[in-house]
Design a protein around this motif. Structure first.
Motif, mmCIF file in Angstrom:
data_model
loop_
_atom_site.group_PDB
_atom_site.id
_atom_site.type_symbol
_atom_site.label_atom_id
_atom_site.label_comp_id
_atom_site.label_asym_id
_atom_site.label_seq_id
_atom_site.Cartn_x
_atom_site.Cartn_y
_atom_site.Cartn_z
ATOM 1 N N ALA A 40 0.870 -1.181 0.000
ATOM 2 C CA ALA A 40 0.000 0.000 0.000
ATOM 3 C C ALA A 40 0.904 1.226 0.000
ATOM 4 C CB ALA A 40 -0.904 -0.014 1.221
ATOM 5 N N LEU A 41 0.896 1.969 -1.069
ATOM 6 C CA LEU A 41 1.757 3.147 -1.214
ATOM 7 C C LEU A 41 0.880 4.395 -1.249
ATOM 8 C CD1 LEU A 41 4.210 1.773 -3.942
ATOM 9 C CD2 LEU A 41 4.571 1.876 -1.468
ATOM 10 N N GLY A 42 0.719 5.015 -0.115
ATOM 11 C CA GLY A 42 -0.065 6.243 -0.054
ATOM 12 C C GLY A 42 -1.549 6.029 0.144
ATOM 13 N N GLY A 43 -1.970 4.840 0.530
ATOM 14 C CA GLY A 43 -3.387 4.574 0.772
ATOM 15 C C GLY A 43 -3.554 3.272 1.514
ATOM 16 N N GLU A 44 -4.807 2.890 1.780
ATOM 17 C CA GLU A 44 -5.061 1.653 2.508
ATOM 18 C C GLU A 44 -4.971 0.439 1.603
ATOM 19 O OE1 GLU A 44 -8.710 1.823 4.628
ATOM 20 O OE2 GLU A 44 -8.123 3.534 5.881
ATOM 21 N N ALA A 45 -5.393 0.573 0.358
ATOM 22 C CA ALA A 45 -5.372 -0.555 -0.583
ATOM 23 C C ALA A 45 -3.987 -0.704 -1.198
ATOM 24 C CB ALA A 45 -6.412 -0.353 -1.682
ATOM 25 N N THR A 46 -3.598 -1.946 -1.478
ATOM 26 C CA THR A 46 -2.346 -2.174 -2.194
ATOM 27 C C THR A 46 -2.532 -1.792 -3.662
ATOM 28 O OG1 THR A 46 -2.852 -4.457 -2.795
ATOM 29 C CG2 THR A 46 -1.807 -4.090 -0.636
ATOM 30 N N LEU A 47 -1.421 -1.667 -4.379
ATOM 31 C CA LEU A 47 -1.520 -1.360 -5.808
ATOM 32 C C LEU A 47 -2.299 -2.439 -6.541
ATOM 33 C CD1 LEU A 47 2.104 -0.069 -6.551
ATOM 34 C CD2 LEU A 47 0.045 1.269 -6.077
ATOM 35 N N LEU A 48 -2.084 -3.701 -6.178
ATOM 36 C CA LEU A 48 -2.819 -4.802 -6.803
ATOM 37 C C LEU A 48 -4.313 -4.684 -6.538
ATOM 38 C CD1 LEU A 48 -3.044 -7.567 -8.206
ATOM 39 C CD2 LEU A 48 -2.550 -8.620 -5.991
ATOM 40 N N GLN A 49 -4.697 -4.412 -5.315
ATOM 41 C CA GLN A 49 -6.120 -4.287 -4.981
ATOM 42 C C GLN A 49 -6.764 -3.117 -5.722
ATOM 43 O OE1 GLN A 49 -5.455 -4.042 -0.746
ATOM 44 N NE2 GLN A 49 -6.257 -6.106 -0.395
ATOM 45 N N SER A 50 -6.042 -1.999 -5.810
ATOM 46 C CA SER A 50 -6.571 -0.839 -6.538
ATOM 47 C C SER A 50 -6.747 -1.159 -8.014
ATOM 48 C CB SER A 50 -5.638 0.358 -6.366
ATOM 49 O OG SER A 50 -5.577 0.759 -5.012
ATOM 50 N N THR A 51 -5.793 -1.885 -8.579
ATOM 51 C CA THR A 51 -5.891 -2.262 -9.989
ATOM 52 C C THR A 51 -7.082 -3.178 -10.222
ATOM 53 O OG1 THR A 51 -3.497 -2.064 -10.270
ATOM 54 C CG2 THR A 51 -4.689 -3.368 -11.910
ATOM 55 N N ALA A 52 -7.263 -4.181 -9.366
ATOM 56 C CA ALA A 52 -8.389 -5.112 -9.521
ATOM 57 C C ALA A 52 -9.718 -4.392 -9.394
ATOM 58 C CB ALA A 52 -8.279 -6.226 -8.484
ATOM 59 N N GLU A 53 -9.799 -3.444 -8.475
ATOM 60 C CA GLU A 53 -11.042 -2.678 -8.309
ATOM 61 C C GLU A 53 -11.346 -1.864 -9.562
ATOM 62 O OE1 GLU A 53 -13.010 0.661 -5.279
ATOM 63 O OE2 GLU A 53 -10.931 0.011 -5.010
ATOM 64 N N ARG A 54 -10.315 -1.251 -10.144
ATOM 65 C CA ARG A 54 -10.511 -0.456 -11.358
ATOM 66 C C ARG A 54 -10.889 -1.337 -12.544
ATOM 67 N NH1 ARG A 54 -5.917 1.484 -11.365
ATOM 68 N NH2 ARG A 54 -4.837 0.225 -12.901
ATOM 69 N N VAL A 55 -10.184 -2.446 -12.719
ATOM 70 C CA VAL A 55 -10.443 -3.325 -13.858
ATOM 71 C C VAL A 55 -11.869 -3.880 -13.803
ATOM 72 C CG1 VAL A 55 -9.779 -5.535 -14.904
ATOM 73 C CG2 VAL A 55 -8.016 -3.886 -14.245
ATOM 74 N N ALA A 56 -12.368 -4.117 -12.590
ATOM 75 C CA ALA A 56 -13.719 -4.656 -12.438
ATOM 76 C C ALA A 56 -14.796 -3.660 -12.863
ATOM 77 C CB ALA A 56 -13.952 -5.087 -10.996
ATOM 78 N N LYS A 57 -14.431 -2.403 -13.104
ATOM 79 C CA LYS A 57 -15.399 -1.427 -13.617
ATOM 80 C C LYS A 57 -15.637 -1.599 -15.113
ATOM 81 C CE LYS A 57 -15.600 0.829 -9.663
ATOM 82 N NZ LYS A 57 -16.824 0.834 -8.812
ATOM 83 N N ALA A 58 -14.681 -2.238 -15.806
ATOM 84 C CA ALA A 58 -14.802 -2.402 -17.260
ATOM 85 C C ALA A 58 -14.899 -3.862 -17.685
ATOM 86 C CB ALA A 58 -13.616 -1.745 -17.965
ATOM 87 N N PHE A 59 -14.573 -4.773 -16.783
ATOM 88 C CA PHE A 59 -14.602 -6.206 -17.068
ATOM 89 C C PHE A 59 -15.289 -6.902 -15.896
ATOM 90 C CE2 PHE A 59 -11.001 -4.323 -19.137
ATOM 91 C CZ PHE A 59 -10.887 -4.961 -20.365
ATOM 92 N N ALA A 60 -16.137 -7.866 -16.199
ATOM 93 C CA ALA A 60 -16.808 -8.588 -15.121
ATOM 94 C C ALA A 60 -15.784 -9.306 -14.254
ATOM 95 C CB ALA A 60 -17.801 -9.593 -15.699
#
Length: 477
Positions: A40-60
């Motif tokens: 987690a760099l500068g937030g509570e979520a790790t970079l991987l978690q942030s990426t997965a959350e974003r990707v799930a907005k465009a892909f099921a």
């Protein structure tokens, strides 16, 4: 086009998140066993978690897979549990690191089996993107181009003559923010970067791609035939077999730069590759003196600097334009302008055989974690935490004996054929070459102090006989 078309019988949308790599330019925080994408760099979520959350907005979520190093599989699954429906099957393990092209092919196998004409997006796990709505719109446009047979990249409008990024040469407009690509320039020197920026015809290469699976595999067959032969053999044996022997090649060099039909979607979103301490300083929240501070830091009369402490109190006075990073076992100091040289530091440490490249003093395992408290010639002291219901492998050591003292919780200990329950302040000796196992049968974590003694105390002095995590014969506990 939205994520509702994922998983259709033909041409559905799928995503591959690439979560390998060691993040050497973020040492000493990023290490081989806990790289930047898992932090987690500068937030509570790790970079991987942030990426997965974003990707799930465009892909099921059911259409998202993650490719990571075998060493990180359990941590990746733990971080994404709750975000991906079937996280155990969604996370694909590389036996060894073989760069981005083999990793993409490894992740494509289950997708192609379900949908040979799938539209696939490939996304590194270490990017920061704030305007997710614009990112989704760019994905929709890229998917349209990919369905027409284009290999699609994403171009970031350059803000400076950055030498750490690749550049895309924009060509003919394809409508709705799309352009044909004339060529690529990899990480130019300063003079070249300034010329590219001044031309107004170049964009930063974001490292994200969208393509149709069958079109991509046809290109691999032409431009990387050795890898395509390995891929074609997947029906006869597991794809991971023979992985160590295939070429180590990036998708850019192996395929993309050799294609004729490449398109670029111009990004309407803010993007940054969190690949260096300079990037984190640039993106961080600065105080009145222009300093970005995280952790237990006392900064007196300092300016335009990044101070990060994860290893106790850090005090700095009277410095400017400096990066100071402190962990429990290492400290990095360099000018902000020299942040890219951290990879040289890591290279020098590797040549010295330093353990500081591999792991922090605390190392996570599927069953919990251990922390090295102290070590010296012929001894090492660890604090070990075992999660409720978890257990270490059944193992033995050739070169060391161990003494375990339970600090808290109830431990089930097997030594040879004998099993005993130990609670607070009780201890047991583990003789050299004896079979042993530590388990936690309780509802709260077990914490023990382990004292190792012997002429060789490294983690590869483990012979594993049984392991509920499927790691037989591999060195980590």
């Amino acid at each position: 086009m939205s994520n509702s078309d994922v998983g259709t019988s033909s041409g559905g949308r799928y995503a591959l998140i690439l979560a390998g790599g060691s993040g050497t330019r973020l040492w000493p925080l990023s290490r081989t066993l806990l790289p930047k994408q898992l932090l987690a760099l500068g937030g509570e979520a790790t970079l991987l978690q942030s990426t997965a959350e974003r990707v799930a907005k465009a892909f099921a979520p059911t259409g998202i897979a993650v490719v990571t190093n075998e060493e990180h599989v359990f941590e990746v699954r733990a971080q994404l549990r709750g975000q991906l429906p079937d996280v155990d099957s969604a996370v694909v393990a590389e036996p060894v690191g073989r760069n981005t092209l083999p990793a993409i092919l490894l992740g494509l196998a289950p997708i192609v089996a379900a949908d040979p004409q799938a539209v696939v997006g490939v996304f590194p796990a270490d990017h920061r993107i704030d305007d997710v709505a614009s990112w989704v719109r760019a994905m929709d446009r890229a998917a349209e181009l990919a369905r027409d047979g284009w290999f699609v990249t994403f171009g970031i409008p350059p803000k400076a003559p950055e030498t750490g990024y690749g550049y895309i040469h924009r060509g003919e407009a394809l409508g709705e923010g799309g352009y044909a690509v004339l060529g690529f320039t990899e990480k130019p020197d300063r003079e070249t970067a300034e010329a590219l920026l001044a031309s107004g015809e170049y964009s930063w290469n974001s490292g994200m791609f969208v393509f149709r699976a069958d079109v991509f595999l046809d290109a691999v067959a032409v431009h990387a035939p050795v890898l395509h032969d390995w891929w074609q053999a997947r029906g006869k044996r597991p794809l991971a077999d023979g992985y160590a022997g295939i070429p180590d090649v990036s998708v850019d060099y192996g395929v993309v730069e050799k294609l004729d039909r490449i398109a670029m979607v111009e990004a309407g979103f803010d993007w940054d590759d969190l690949g260096s301490w300079e990037a984190l300083y640039r993106l961080g929240r600065r105080d009145a003196s222009g300093c970005v501070i995280q952790g237990d830091v006392l900064a007196l009369d300092c300016s335009n600097s990044l101070f990060f402490s994860q290893g106790g109190a850090l005090a700095v006075a009277g410095v400017k334009d400096l990066i100071v990073i402190q962990t429990k076992d290492a400290t990095l100091v360099c000018p902000v302008t020299e942040a890219q040289r951290v990879k040289d530091v890591v290279g020098a440490l590797k040549k010295q055989g330093s353990k500081l490249v591999e792991a922090h003093v605390t190392v996570r395992r599927p069953w919990g974690s251990y922390t090295v408290l102290e070590e010296g010639p012929n001894f090492k002291i660890k604090r070990i935490e075992v999660l409720p219901g978890a257990r270490l492998s059944l193992q033995m050591h050739h070169h060391r004996a161990e003494h375990w003292v339970v600090v808290s919780g109830t431990a089930l200990v097997q030594v040879g054929e004998r099993e005993i329950l130990l609670t607070d302040n009780q201890s047991v000796d583990i003789p050299k070459t004896s079979l042993h196992r530590l388990s936690n049968p309780g509802k709260v974590p077990v914490e023990i102090i382990e004292i190792q003694s012997g002429p060789y105390l490294e983690e590869d002095d483990i012979v594993r006989f049984d392991d509920i995590y499927g790691r037989e014969g591999k060195s980590p506990k």
